[in-house]
Design an enzyme around this catalytic site. Sequence first.
Site, mmCIF file in Angstrom:
data_model
loop_
_atom_site.group_PDB
_atom_site.id
_atom_site.type_symbol
_atom_site.label_atom_id
_atom_site.label_comp_id
_atom_site.label_asym_id
_atom_site.label_seq_id
_atom_site.Cartn_x
_atom_site.Cartn_y
_atom_site.Cartn_z
ATOM 1 N N GLY A 98 68.890 -50.354 8.299
ATOM 2 C CA GLY A 98 70.102 -50.684 9.038
ATOM 3 C C GLY A 98 69.784 -51.136 10.446
ATOM 4 N N ASP A 135 66.774 -42.317 10.873
ATOM 5 C CA ASP A 135 67.659 -43.265 10.198
ATOM 6 C C ASP A 135 68.993 -43.305 10.923
ATOM 7 O OD1 ASP A 135 68.548 -45.086 8.328
ATOM 8 O OD2 ASP A 135 68.177 -43.813 6.579
ATOM 9 N N GLY A 189 74.804 -45.760 3.742
ATOM 10 C CA GLY A 189 74.707 -46.688 2.628
ATOM 11 C C GLY A 189 75.439 -47.988 2.823
ATOM 12 N N GLY A 190 75.930 -48.222 4.046
ATOM 13 C CA GLY A 190 76.583 -49.499 4.306
ATOM 14 C C GLY A 190 75.672 -50.685 4.067
ATOM 15 N N GLY A 191 74.370 -50.453 4.238
ATOM 16 C CA GLY A 191 73.393 -51.507 3.994
ATOM 17 C C GLY A 191 72.898 -51.559 2.561
ATOM 18 N N GLU A 195 67.180 -43.983 0.833
ATOM 19 C CA GLU A 195 67.350 -43.242 2.087
ATOM 20 C C GLU A 195 67.460 -41.747 1.819
ATOM 21 O OE1 GLU A 195 69.651 -46.444 4.979
ATOM 22 O OE2 GLU A 195 70.815 -45.248 3.559
#
EC number: 5.3.1.6
Length: 232
Positions: free
Chosen positions: A29, A83, A97-99, A105
Amino acid sequence: MNKEDLKRQAAARALDEVRDGMKIGLGTGSTAKHFVELLGEKVRAGLDVIGVPTSEVTRADAERCGIRLTTLDEIDRLDLTVDGADEIDPRLELIKGGGGALLREKIVAAASDRMIVIADETKWVDCLGHFPLPVEVIPFGLAATRRAIEQACAEVGASGRLQLREGKDGHAFVTDGGHWIIDAHLGRIPDAPRLAQLLSAIPGVVEHGLFIGIASTVVLAGTDGIRTVERA
């Protein structure tokens, strides 16, 4: 000061926790990318660390920055993972988890002694859910899986639109693991730990973006400076 400046400040503060010889999980991200770039500068200046990337994008960034990489097949534990997050609540529960890298992850974070989350102050919320919750799913039986996700959300008093994520080509977004993502636009998740349990029990759900009891420390950068929050 813009948002990217704040992200870089948070990344720089997390870098203070890195020591020679560490094995480090490298997040995915825009905020995590700042950390990878700053870590690369330290490596070029002589810092000896080894990283495990959480996505193919991060792998490429780390290699470009000169960071030595390995996998969890080669080492069993990591000292630290750094992260970003899409949302963080006061209990240090996260939506990530937007990416699209939530599965790797979470695997990497779970294999780490500590997880430091870096973010700008806009990611801090009273209750998770305004940011869409990513749920990584198997393409087979998608309609049945979607119905089960709706039922799980309803059980904790959350409801909203479930949307299959699309890639730039207009087709279903495909994760590094070959799966699809359903984004749950819930607005508010009254009981994130319970929803995490329910989603994990659904056949067809590979993983979800609720990170419960995983983050050790959050570093938040804002216009008034940097704030560090430790999990109780």
